[in-house]
Design an enzyme around this catalytic site. Structure first.
Site, PDB file in Angstrom:
ATOM      1  N   ARG A  54       0.767  -1.170   0.032  1.00  0.00           N
ATOM      2  CA  ARG A  54       0.207  -0.213  -0.198  1.00  0.00           C
ATOM      3  C   ARG A  54       0.696   1.199   0.083  1.00  0.00           C
ATOM      4  O   ARG A  54       0.499   2.082  -0.793  1.00  0.00           O
ATOM      5  CB  ARG A  54      -0.979   0.094   1.316  1.00  0.00           C
ATOM      6  CG  ARG A  54      -2.127  -0.969   1.086  1.00  0.00           C
ATOM      7  CD  ARG A  54      -2.477  -1.525   2.572  1.00  0.00           C
ATOM      8  NE  ARG A  54      -1.632  -2.627   2.802  1.00  0.00           N
ATOM      9  CZ  ARG A  54      -1.625  -3.690   2.443  1.00  0.00           C
ATOM     10  NH1 ARG A  54      -2.875  -4.084   2.017  1.00  0.00           N
ATOM     11  NH2 ARG A  54      -0.730  -4.605   2.736  1.00  0.00           N
ATOM     12  N   THR A  55       1.804   1.294   1.085  1.00  0.00           N
ATOM     13  CA  THR A  55       2.611   2.776   1.008  1.00  0.00           C
ATOM     14  C   THR A  55       3.198   2.901  -0.039  1.00  0.00           C
ATOM     15  O   THR A  55       3.380   4.153  -0.411  1.00  0.00           O
ATOM     16  CB  THR A  55       3.331   2.613   2.169  1.00  0.00           C
ATOM     17  OG1 THR A  55       2.422   2.214   3.369  1.00  0.00           O
ATOM     18  CG2 THR A  55       3.898   4.035   3.021  1.00  0.00           C
ATOM     19  N   LYS A  82      25.904  -5.103  -1.398  1.00  0.00           N
ATOM     20  CA  LYS A  82      27.494  -5.591  -1.434  1.00  0.00           C
ATOM     21  C   LYS A  82      27.975  -4.830  -0.291  1.00  0.00           C
ATOM     22  O   LYS A  82      29.164  -4.505  -0.240  1.00  0.00           O
ATOM     23  CB  LYS A  82      27.954  -4.883  -2.772  1.00  0.00           C
ATOM     24  CG  LYS A  82      27.477  -5.353  -4.050  1.00  0.00           C
ATOM     25  CD  LYS A  82      28.202  -4.783  -5.235  1.00  0.00           C
ATOM     26  CE  LYS A  82      27.413  -4.736  -6.379  1.00  0.00           C
ATOM     27  NZ  LYS A  82      27.997  -3.821  -7.530  1.00  0.00           N
ATOM     28  N   ARG A 104      11.365   3.918   4.058  1.00  0.00           N
ATOM     29  CA  ARG A 104      10.641   2.971   4.896  1.00  0.00           C
ATOM     30  C   ARG A 104      12.151   2.029   5.511  1.00  0.00           C
ATOM     31  O   ARG A 104      12.782   1.595   4.614  1.00  0.00           O
ATOM     32  CB  ARG A 104       9.603   1.943   4.361  1.00  0.00           C
ATOM     33  CG  ARG A 104       9.404   0.673   5.259  1.00  0.00           C
ATOM     34  CD  ARG A 104       8.142  -0.202   5.013  1.00  0.00           C
ATOM     35  NE  ARG A 104       6.879   0.682   4.987  1.00  0.00           N
ATOM     36  CZ  ARG A 104       5.840  -0.170   5.139  1.00  0.00           C
ATOM     37  NH1 ARG A 104       5.471  -1.155   4.680  1.00  0.00           N
ATOM     38  NH2 ARG A 104       4.775   1.134   5.223  1.00  0.00           N
ATOM     39  N   HIS A 132       4.497   5.902  11.685  1.00  0.00           N
ATOM     40  CA  HIS A 132       4.073   5.568  10.250  1.00  0.00           C
ATOM     41  C   HIS A 132       3.038   6.856  10.071  1.00  0.00           C
ATOM     42  O   HIS A 132       1.769   6.657  10.134  1.00  0.00           O
ATOM     43  CB  HIS A 132       3.535   4.118  10.230  1.00  0.00           C
ATOM     44  CG  HIS A 132       3.254   3.712   8.765  1.00  0.00           C
ATOM     45  ND1 HIS A 132       3.289   4.515   7.713  1.00  0.00           N
ATOM     46  CD2 HIS A 132       2.492   2.715   8.254  1.00  0.00           C
ATOM     47  CE1 HIS A 132       3.060   3.949   6.535  1.00  0.00           C
ATOM     48  NE2 HIS A 132       2.562   2.711   6.873  1.00  0.00           N
TER      49      HIS A 132
END
Ligand code: CP
Length: 312
Positions: A54-55, A82, A104, A132
């Site tokens: 969703r986000t 890496k 996020r 959030h």
């Protein structure tokens, strides 16, 4: 506003302002061509170190509807694998010319760290158990719209049910709902409550059945099995028996009550009914509002003085 990292720093006036701006974005999204030139020439980077449906997609859609250029940074195929550090990743992408990072990360505080390594705006799209903020905004907007509460949430009783301990959504929503005047009850077994919950501006209950017929909003949280290190509930079946929204409990909801969930849902666990059969289910309205709210946030951060009336 340069960054949006934490919903708790926004005043009630700030929340009302962003929701009023969201009203404009809803209008844009209802046009035959849902696109405005407000962020033409701006570049937004979506930097997701944790999975999202969703986000991520709604920030991507929101930025494009405002005519921004969008980079979706694919962590799994990047030099992070890496061993490149978060700082080097941010400084490298910043050097390409970026106006906003949407971040996020599984670590609480990572978006705040990012602000130290770039001049771009930073939006927290979910960090660990911490915050959030855009989820809280879209949830407030959904309640405001569907319960006709344009001036605030005074007198509303909202129950947030489930895994509060691991939930950034619960932390953000408690701050936003109470700032707007709602009374919030957290409903969970003791093992799923956070430390120092007595310092939160809420009441606490372990008995969903005594509350379900009294609340205006029933906000269910996902059981976050990926963040649980101990067995915090005896079994998912017992959890559903005590705290899940079952058909028997759904039948006791008040006629106007809203049922909300941030997604992704565990069907048969916290959501033990089909939400599409609940008249008060807001699950898909929350998703729809997520695009408009994220447009409002990006516009607030990057679009000062731009025109929303003209279509792109
Ligand atoms: N509500 C929410 O943050 O969902 P995603 O994890 O799919 O983005």
């Amino acid at each position: 506003m340069k960054h949006l990292l934490d919903i708790g720093v926004l005043t009630p006036d700030d929340l009302h302002h962003l929701m009023a701006l969201t009203d404009h974005m809803v209008e844009v999204n209802q046009r035959p061509i849902p696109k405005v030139p407000a962020l033409r020439g701006k570049t937004v980077v979506n930097l997701f170190f944790e999975n999202s449906t969703r986000t991520l997609t709604s920030f991507d859609t929101a930025a494009r509807r405002l005519s921004a250029d969008v980079m979706n940074f694919a962590v799994s195929s990047s030099s992070v694998n890496k061993g490149e550090s978060l700082r080097d990743t941010i400084e490298t992408i910043s050097a390409m010319g970026v106006d906003a990072f949407v971040v996020r990360h599984k670590s609480s505080g990572a978006p705040m760290q990012v602000t130290k390594w770039t001049n771009a705006s930073v939006v927290n799209a979910g960090d660990g158990w911490h915050q959030h903020p855009t989820q809280a905004l879209l949830d407030c907007y959904t309640i405001r719209t569907h319960l006709n509460r344009r001036t605030g949430f005074d007198g509303l009783h909202i129950a947030i049910v489930g895994d509060i301990k691991h939930s950034r959504v619960a932390r953000s929503n408690v701050q936003a709902f109470t700032a707007l005047g709602a009374h919030v009850t957290l409903v969970a077994p003791p093992t799923l409550l956070p430390p120092a919950v007595e310092t939160w501006p809420v009441t606490v209950s372990h008995d969903l059945d005594s509350l379900i017929a009294k609340v205006d909003v029933l906000y269910l949280l996902r059981m976050q099995r990926e963040r649980m290190v101990d067995a915090l509930v005896p079994s998912l079946r017992e959890y559903t028996g005590a705290y899940g929204l079952t058909p028997l409990r759904a039948a006791r909801l008040r006629p106007h009550a809203l049922v909300m969930h941030p997604g992704p849902m565990n069907r048969g666990v916290e959501m033990a009914v089909d939400p599409s059969e609940l008249p008060g289910s807001m699950v898909l309205h929350q998703v729809t509002n997520g695009v408009a709210v994220r447009m409002a946030v990006l516009f607030e951060l990057l679009g000062s003085g731009a025109d929303l009336a003209t279509s792109a």
